[in-house]
Design an enzyme around this catalytic site. Structure first.
Site, mmCIF file in Angstrom:
data_model
loop_
_atom_site.group_PDB
_atom_site.id
_atom_site.type_symbol
_atom_site.label_atom_id
_atom_site.label_comp_id
_atom_site.label_asym_id
_atom_site.label_seq_id
_atom_site.Cartn_x
_atom_site.Cartn_y
_atom_site.Cartn_z
ATOM 1 N N PRO A 2 0.909 -1.315 0.244
ATOM 2 C CA PRO A 2 0.113 -0.003 -0.128
ATOM 3 C C PRO A 2 0.576 1.339 0.213
ATOM 4 O O PRO A 2 2.118 1.098 0.319
ATOM 5 C CB PRO A 2 -0.926 -0.017 1.179
ATOM 6 C CG PRO A 2 -0.127 -1.656 2.282
ATOM 7 C CD PRO A 2 0.866 -1.609 1.267
ATOM 8 N N GLU A 3 0.378 2.140 -0.941
ATOM 9 C CA GLU A 3 0.252 3.807 -0.889
ATOM 10 C C GLU A 3 -0.410 4.389 0.446
ATOM 11 O O GLU A 3 -1.088 4.032 0.775
ATOM 12 C CB GLU A 3 0.861 4.842 -1.624
ATOM 13 C CG GLU A 3 1.811 3.259 -2.753
ATOM 14 C CD GLU A 3 1.426 3.765 -3.948
ATOM 15 O OE1 GLU A 3 2.078 4.932 -4.457
ATOM 16 O OE2 GLU A 3 2.278 2.744 -5.590
#
Length: 288
Positions: A2-3
């Site tokens: 995830p960002e």
DNA sequence: AAGAGGCCCTGATAGC
DNA sequence: TGCTATCAGGGCCTCT
């Protein structure tokens, strides 16, 4: 994996689940994450209550009522899952981040609450947990990182000061968490595409308008991704969890060989490995 | 000192 | 079918 946008979505759903709840028990199956889990992890968490949940960059910050902050970084493949107790005390999977039929194999840490448990699953073990003693130390820890794109410190003056004499390419700067926090490999490509800047451009070659475009599109891409529930790029079968939909809006990421989506541009999306990470860009409208 | 590349790890998939 | 090679949303560490 995830960002910033994906971590924000996790934060929102996790918060609804565990805020104000008391931790009853911890079971650790594997301490060997990116960094070895602290010896006192269980002792500090047990019997404490979750006071608040926030996020900075790609870090989840869980404030406990004993002044400690429990920090979670999901790395590339970390996911969190809620397993609800039902009346018969059987479990039903109620994941809030994209989740397959969760195989038991990589369920490294189980945190038990009264009516459910929280599981940390991470096949690659690039994620990690850390404990921070108090607010001062937390602030010191966070000060190692650059501003998020939404921060007013991420402005024209800041970019000029940081980039005007640097030869490092702009793609690597967007991935550099000490420069700007929260952007990862997908959104870096998307931002540069919208800004019409080639990923390999030397940072010092950027002009004033290009600085402003980077600032503008960084905010724009990340906030749209958040509004779409983040991106889900793997096809999990039989998933019962929520999936983001921003992957439908990718302009260049994973579109190698397809045509450029800019109006009036006949370009083709190219893939190039830059510092061991894939970058995607239009060979015509992103000027070198 | 800045910047490029190696590496940590497992799983999915492409290609032969 | 079954093997091997490659690649994956991150980031710390080492080497030049």
């Amino acid at each position: 994996m995830p960002e910033l946008p994906e971590v924000e979505i996790v934060k929102q759903s996790l918060s609804k689940k565990i805020k104000h709840k008391k931790i009853q028990k911890i079971i650790i199956k594997n301490r060997n994450l990116r960094f070895k889990l602290a010896n006192n992890f269980s002792r500090i968490l047990k019997s404490s209550k979750v006071k608040n949940i926030s996020r900075f960059s790609k870090y989840l910050i869980i404030e406990l009522d004993n002044n400690y902050f429990w920090i979670i970084h999901l790395g590339m493949s970390g996911t969190l899952h809620i397993i609800q107790k039902n009346k018969k005390n059987l479990v039903s999977n109620l994941s809030f981040y994209h989740s397959p039929n969760l195989p038991n194999k990589h369920n490294h840490i189980h945190i038990f609450f009264d009516k459910f448990k929280l599981i940390y699953n991470d096949p690659r073990r690039f994620g990690f947990f850390i404990l921070i003693k108090n607010k001062n130390i937390l602030e010191k820890f966070l000060s190692n990182y650059g501003p998020e794109p939404f921060d007013k410190k991420f402005n024209f003056i800041y970019l000029k000061k940081k980039l005007h004499n640097k030869s490092k390419n702009i793609k690597n700067y967007l991935l550099d968490q000490k420069f700007v926090s929260g952007i990862g490999n997908i959104y870096a490509s998307e931002i540069l595409f919208l800004a019409k800047i080639h990923p390999l451009r030397e940072s010092k070659s950027l002009n004033l308008i290009e600085y402003k475009k980077i600032i503008y599109f960084s905010k724009k891409v990340l906030s749209k991704a958040i509004s779409k529930g983040g991106s889900t790029i793997q096809n999990f079968k039989n998933s019962s969890g929520k999936k983001g939909s921003f992957q439908k809006y990718f302009q260049v990421y994973d579109r190698d060989g397809e045509r450029c989506l800019s109006k009036k541009c006949n370009g083709v999306v190219k893939k190039k490995v830059i510092s061991n990470r894939s970058s995607f860009y239009c060979n015509i409208c992103q000027k070198f």
